[in-house]
Design a protein around this motif. Structure first.
Motif, PDB file in Angstrom:
ATOM      1  N   THR A   1      -4.673   1.106  -0.966  1.00  0.00           N
ATOM      2  CA  THR A   1      -4.274  -0.314  -1.306  1.00  0.00           C
ATOM      3  C   THR A   1      -3.623  -0.533  -2.408  1.00  0.00           C
ATOM      4  OG1 THR A   1      -5.691  -0.904   0.221  1.00  0.00           O
ATOM      5  CG2 THR A   1      -4.884  -2.804  -1.122  1.00  0.00           C
TER       6      THR A   1
ATOM      7  N   GLU B   1      -4.828   5.091   3.417  1.00  0.00           N
ATOM      8  CA  GLU B   1      -3.916   4.314   2.716  1.00  0.00           C
ATOM      9  C   GLU B   1      -4.415   3.926   1.498  1.00  0.00           C
ATOM     10  OE1 GLU B   1      -2.817   0.646   4.856  1.00  0.00           O
ATOM     11  OE2 GLU B   1      -1.326   1.834   6.222  1.00  0.00           O
TER      12      GLU B   1
ATOM     13  N   ALA C   1       0.853  -1.143  -0.159  1.00  0.00           N
ATOM     14  CA  ALA C   1      -0.096  -0.057  -0.049  1.00  0.00           C
ATOM     15  C   ALA C   1       0.895   1.312   0.154  1.00  0.00           C
ATOM     16  CB  ALA C   1      -0.943   0.154   1.305  1.00  0.00           C
TER      17      ALA C   1
END
Length: 930
Positions: free
Chosen positions: A663, A661, A644
Motif C-alpha cells: 500500500t 500488495e 499500491a
C-alpha cells in the motif's frame, strides 16, 4: 538520480589476468575458448550499456545485439578478436562512464620446416663447400621458443662445430634457423623442430620433422599444355601438371590469378579439368609444387574462351551535306561493330543480296580506321545508285561462329523521328501500380530507344543510368513517389542512323496517400484531465481536397476538410473510463488515406529499480537472507495517484508467482526512493521480482529484475558511503573486546528519558527520522570505558610492480561531541595482520558544541584494512558522542571544500596523514557478526 559508474569483471576461461597494471588491465585467453566480460554499472536511472572494440587505430562496433547487454560473450574466440574492449555506460546524467580491458588471445600453429642450400665456389681447385639451412617457423602468441633435435640428440649452439643455430634479425624471434656448415655424412639424418610457448594457457608443444639426405632437392614441374589455350565455350578443358624432380616428393596445387577456382573444377593430383567452360572461367591458372626445399616451383598458362558480343550497326549519311536523309548520288557509310575474344581471330565479310562484296572505285571496305572502335568495319559507298531493297549484312566470324548484322537500304530508308502520344504525357498513376511510358519512333531502320531521367541525376527504376527499349515502351512495376518526374526518350546511334539523337519528354505524376505524423503516440493521463491530439500532414499528392475524420474505435467523432492548415486537432475535455482507448485520425485524398493513431490510457508508467542500494543484502539468520528492494516511479504525476504496488516474487526457474500488495500512502514524488525489505529468502537461491503500480484505472506497466544471493559485499569499487540507515548498518560490527556497544539511534525513536544537554537533535542531514550511531554514557557506564565500532574489511590490489602511482583516498565522516562531560573519539586504521594498534589515525576530545563537524583524512594503505571508531566515556553522563555519513572516495580530499570548522581550524582535534602505497578499494567484507 545518480550519474553512471562502471567496472569490468571477467569470468570464463581466462589463462591469466593482470589486474590494474600501471597502464592497463590485460585478460589472456586461449584461442577457441569462450570470452566472457561483464560490465557492472551503477547509476539511476539504470544506465544504457554499449560494448565497443578497438584494434589499432580503427574502432568497430559489434553488429550483434549482445553489445547492449551487461555481459559480452564471444564463443570460440579467434586471434583477430583480440584487442581492447571498452564498456560505456550512460544514463543522461553527467559524462558517460567508460572502462576498458585488453584481451590477449594466445595460440600456437603447427611449425613448418623449409630447407635451403648454398653451394660455394671452388677455391684453388681443392676446396668445395655445401651449406644447408633448415628454417623453422610457427605463428604464435606469445612469441614461440624453438629447439632442434637430430634424431634423439638435442642440438645447442656450440655443441657441434658443424652446427650453428641463430635467429635472423628481421624476423624478431619468429624464425629459428639451423645451419649445417660444410655438410658432413653425419648431417644426413632426421631433424625435428619443437615449437613451444612454455605451456601458457595449457597450449602443448608442437613438433615437425624433416629427413635430410643426399637426394634432398627442390621441386621442378612441367605443364603438358600450350600457353595460351584458346577454346570455344561449352568445351571441356584439361590441364596436366607433372613433377620432374624434387625430394621429398612435392605436393601439387592449382590456383587461379583472378580468385578461387570455378566450383565445377575437378582436381585429381596434378590434373585440373573444367567441364563446359564459359567466358567467366577464363584467366591465368598456375600449378605450384612445394616440398619445403628451396622455393616452390610454379608454371602458368592462360585460358582464353572465344566470345562474340554486342553486334551493332549504324548508317552515316553524306558528312559533306547537312542533311540527315540518304539521297541517290551522295556518299553513305555503313558501319558494323562487335566485341570479340580473342580480337586477333576476328574476320569480316560484306555481302549484298547474298553475294560477297569487295572494295572498288565506288565502294571502300575498311577494317582498321584510327577513329573506329575496336572490332569495327566500315563500307563507304562513294555514289549511291538506285539500290532499292538491297541488303548489306556484315558478318564477323570466329572459329566458334559469327554474328549477322543486316541493314536494308532503299527508298524507305529514312532517319528516325520521335513523338509522344498526346494522351501519354503527363501520365497520372497511383503508388504501387504498374505504368507504361511510351515514345513512338518512326524511320527505317528503327533504332533502339534509350530512356533516362531528364529532371534529376538519379538512376532509372532498374538501377541503371539508361534503359534500352526496342519498342519505345518503358514499363515500371510497383511505382513509388520517388519516381515522379520527367523522363527522356532518345534514339540511339547504333542499329539506326548515325545522326544527332532525336528525343522527347514524358512527364510522370505519382499520386500517393498523405504521409502524416505521428503514426502512433501513446498518451498517459489521469481521469478528469483533458488531452489534446494533433495529426499533421507532412506530404501528399494530390494536396487538394484533403479530408479528415476522427474515430474512437469504430465510433465516428468528427469529420472535416483542410483549407490552408496542415494539421487537425481533437480534444477530450475530461477523461473518463469510456473515453480511454485508441483514437484514429484518417487524412484522405484521391490516392488513399494516412493514419495517426493515439492510444489514450490511464496506465501508470513502469517503476525503475534502484541498483545502487548500499549493502542491499544482509543475513539475519543462518539459512535465510533479506534484501532491501528500492525503486523510483517514472512520471508519477502523469496519471492518477498510485494506490499500491503489486509485488510478485518467484524462485528462479519456477513458474508460480507469489503476490502481495504494498500500500502507498500519499502522493509519490518524482525521484522519490521507495524501499521495501524482502525477507525469508532462502540461501543461496536467486529470485525474480516483478513490480506493478496500481491506480484507479487499473494495473500499470510492470518491471522485472533478478536478485541474487552472494556473500555480503560493499558493492562499490571506488567509493563507500554509509549513513547507518539500513538494518545491517553497512556491515559495521561491534568489537568483542571493548566495554560496551555503539547504538543505532534516530531523534524520532529515541527514549523519552534521554539525557538532556548532550547528543544530537537530528542526524547529519537535519532529519529527525534519519539514523546515526552514538555511545550512551548514562549509568552504568564508567569513566574511561570504551566502545568500538569496526568497519567491513576493504581489500586492496596487490602491490603495483611498476612502482607507486601516488593515488590517494579521502576518508571522511561527521561527528557530534556536545556535552560538558565529553570524553574522546578516536579513529584507527587496522591493516591486515595487525594484532594491536597504538596510534590513532584521527582523534578529538572535549565539547565541540551543538552541531555536526566533518573530519577528512587522506589514506593510502598497502593491504586490506578496517577502520575502527572508538568512543571513550568522559567523567559524567552528559558525554554522548555520535557519528554519521562515513565515506571513502577515490582521490585526495578537496582542500577548497574543507569546512571552516575542520579539524585543523576549529575542531580541536589532531590529524595524521597516512602516506602508504596505492589503494584501490575492491569488494570484500568482514564475515564475523556479533
Amino acid at each position: 538520480a545518480a550519474p553512471p559508474t562502471v567496472r569490468i569483471v571477467h569470468s570464463g576461461l581466462a589463462c591469466n589476468i593482470e589486474e590494474e597494471r600501471y597502464s592497463e588491465r590485460v585478460y589472456t585467453i586461449r584461442e577457441g575458448e569462450t570470452l566472457e566480460l561483464a560490465c557492472l554499472v551503477t547509476g539511476h536511472p539504470r544506465p544504457q550499456i554499449r560494448w565497443t572494440k578497438t584494434a589499432g587505430s580503427a574502432s568497430d562496433r559489434f553488429q550483434d545485439s549482445s553489445v547492449f547487454n551487461e555481459t559480452l560473450r564471444i564463443s570460440n574466440i579467434q586471434r583477430h578478436q583480440g584487442g581492447r574492449y571498452y564498456c560505456k555506460a550512460e544514463n543522461g546524467l553527467g559524462s558517460p562512464a567508460i572502462k576498458s580491458i585488453r584481451v590477449d588471445v594466445y595460440y600456437l600453429d603447427d611449425p613448418i620446416v623449409t630447407v635451403h642450400q648454398s653451394i660455394g665456389e671452388a677455391k684453388e681447385q681443392f676446396y668445395y663447400e655445401k651449406t644447408v639451412f633448415l628454417r623453422c617457423v610457427a605463428n604464435s602468441n606469445p612469441p614461440v621458443r624453438y629447439s632442434w633435435r637430430r634424431g634423439q640428440e638435442v642440438l645447442l649452439q656450440g655443441s657441434d662445430k658443424g652446427v650453428e643455430i641463430y635467429e635472423p634479425f628481421f624476423t624478431q624471434g619468429e624464425t629459428k634457423i639451423l645451419k649445417l656448415k660444410n655438410l658432413r655424412p653425419q648431417d644426413y639424418a632426421n631433424y625435428s623442430c619443437i615449437a613451444s610457448v612454455r605451456n601458457v594457457c595449457s597450449i602443448p608443444d608442437k613438433m615437425v620433422s624433416f629427413r635430410l639426405s643426399n637426394k634432398t632437392a627442390s621441386p621442378s614441374i612441367k605443364l603438358l599444355v600450350d600457353d595460351p589455350i584458346v577454346v570455344n565455350p561449352g568445351e571441356a578443358i584439361t590441364l596436366v601438371c607433372v613433377t620432374t624432380g624434387g625430394e621429398p616428393a612435392p605436393s601439387l596445387t592449382w590456383v587461379r590469378s583472378a580468385g578461387v577456382l570455378p566450383d565445377k573444377t575437378v582436381l585429381n593430383g596434378g590434373t585440373l579439368t573444367i567441364p563446359a567452360i564459359t567466358s567467366e572461367d577464363s584467366g591465368t591458372y598456375s600449378c605450384i609444387a612445394n616440398n619445403n626445399v628451396g622455393n616452390p616451383a610454379k608454371k602458368s598458362t592462360n585460358i582464353i574462351v572465344r566470345a562474340l558480343r554486342k553486334g551493332r550497326f549504324w548508317i552515316t549519311p553524306d558528312p559533306y551535306h547537312k542533311d540527315d536523309h540518304i539521297q541517290i548520288g551522295r556518299e553513305v557509310k555503313i558501319s558494323c561493330q562487335v566485341e570479340a575474344v580473342p580480337p586477333d581471330e576476328l574476320t569480316f565479310s560484306w555481302f549484298k543480296n547474298g553475294r560477297p562484296l569487295r572494295s572498288s572505285e565506288r565502294m571502300v571496305i575498311t577494317h582498321s580506321e584510327p577513329d573506329a572502335a575496336p572490332g569495327a568495319t566500315n563500307l563507304d559507298r562513294k555514289s549511291l545508285g538506285f539500290w532499292g531493297g538491297d541488303c548489306f549484312p556484315c558478318l564477323k566470324c570466329l572459329e566458334a561462329g559469327g554474328i549477322n548484322c543486316g541493314v536494308w537500304m532503299g527508298f524507305y530508308t529514312v532517319p528516325p523521328n520521335l513523338t509522344v502520344p498526346q494522351e501519354k504525357s503527363p501520365l497520372v498513376t497511383r503508388e504501387g501500380d504498374t505504368i507504361e511510358l511510351q515514345c513512338q519512333v518512326t524511320g527505317k531502320p528503327k533504332p533502339i530507344i534509350l530512356w533516362s531521367r531528364a529532371d534529376k541525376e538519379v538512376p532509372m527504376p532498374d538501377g541503371n543510368a539508361q534503359t534500352e527499349s526496342y519498342d519505345g515502351i518503358l514499363r515500371i512495376v510497383n511505382v513509388s513517389r520517388e519516381m515522379t518526374g520527367t523522363y527522356r526518350c532518345q534514339t540511339s546511334q547504333y542499329n539506326g542512323f548515325n545522326v544527332k539523337p532525336r528525343e522527347a519528354l514524358v512527364q510522370l505524376i505519382v499520386q500517393y496517400p498523405p504521409a502524416v505524423e505521428p503514426t502512433f503516440l501513446e498518451i498517459r493521463q489521469g481521469q478528469g484531465r483533458s488531452v489534446t491530439m494533433s495529426c499533421r500532414v507532412l506530404r501528399a499528392y494530390p494536396t487538394r481536397v484533403l479530408t479528415y475524420e476522427w474515430r474512437l474505435g469504430p465510433k465516428l467523432l468528427r469529420t472535416g476538410q483542410f483549407d490552408l492548415q496542415d494539421s487537425t486537432e481533437f480534444t477530450v475535455g475530461s477523461l473518463a473510463r469510456d473515453t480511454y482507448g485508441l483514437y484514429n485520425c484518417n487524412i484522405i485524398n484521391e490516392a488513399g488515406a494516412g493514419r495517426c493513431s493515439f492510444l489514450v490510457t490511464g496506465k501508470a508508467y513502469a517503476p525503475e529499480f534502484y541498483y545502487d542500494t548500499y549493502n542491499p543484502l544482509w543475513q539475519n539468520r543462518p539459512r535465510v537472507y533479506s534484501y532491501s528492494l528500492q525503486w523510483t516511479q517514472l512520471n508519477p504525476g502523469a496519471v492518477d495517484r498510485i494506490l499500491a504496488y503489486r509485488l510478485g516474487i518467484r524462485q528462479a526457474g519456477q513458474q508460480r508467482w507469489w503476490e502481495q500488495e504494498i500500500t502507498v500512502n500519499g502522493n509519490i514524488q518524482r525521484g522519490e526512493l521507495i524501499t521495501y525489505n524482502l525477507t525469508e529468502l532462502i540461501k543461496p537461491e536467486a529470485y525474480e521480482v516483478r513490480l506493478t503500480p496500481i491506480t484507479r484505472f487499473g494495473e500499470g506497466d510492470s518491471t522485472i529484475r533478478v536478485i541474487k544471493y552472494s556473500a555480503p559485499v560493499n558493492p562499490h569499487l571506488r567509493e563507500f558511503h554509509c549513513g547507518f540507515e539500513d538494518g545491517n548498518i553497512c556491515l559495521f560490527t561491534q568489537d568483542d573486546t571493548d566495554n560496551f556497544d555503539w547504538t543505532k539511534q534516530s531523534t524520532a525513536t529515541r527514549d523519552t528519558k534521554y539525557t538532556p544537554n548532550t547528543g544530537p537533535n537530528a542526524d547529519r542531514s537535519g532529519s529527525k527520522e534519519g539514523f546515526y550511531m552514538y555511545i550512551e554514557t548514562s549509568r552504568p557506564r564508567l569513566e574511561g570505558e570504551k566502545a568500538r565500532l569496526v568497519s567491513p574489511v576493504f581489500s586492496v590490489a596487490p602491490k603495483n610492480p611498476y612502482g607507486a602511482s601516488g593515488t590517494a583516498y579521502c576518508f571522511s565522516f561527521y561527528y557530534h561531541m556536545y556535552g560538558q562531560h565529553i570524553g574522546s573519539l578516536n579513529v584507527y586504521l587496522r591493516l591486515k595482520g595487525q594484532t594491536s594498534i597504538e596510534n590513532p589515525l584521527w582523534s578529538s576530545s572535549g565539547n565541540k558544541g551543538q552541531h555536526w563537524n566533518q573530519a577528512r583524512v587522506n589514506i593510502n594503505p598497502p593491504t586490506s584494512f578496517q577502520l575502527i571508531f572508538e568512543g571513550i566515556r568522559g567523567p559524567g553522563i552528559e558525554g554522548d558522542i555520535a557519528i554519521d555519513d562515513v565515506s571513502i572516495v577515490e582521490g585526495e580530499c578537496m582542500k577548497s571544500d574543507q569546512p571552516a570548522n575542520n579539524l585543523r581550524s576549529g575542531a580541536g582535534g589532531t590529524l595524521a596523514h597516512i602516506r602508504l602505497l596505492p589503494l584501490i578499494i575492491l569488494v570484500s567484507v568482514l564475515s564475523h557478526q556479533r
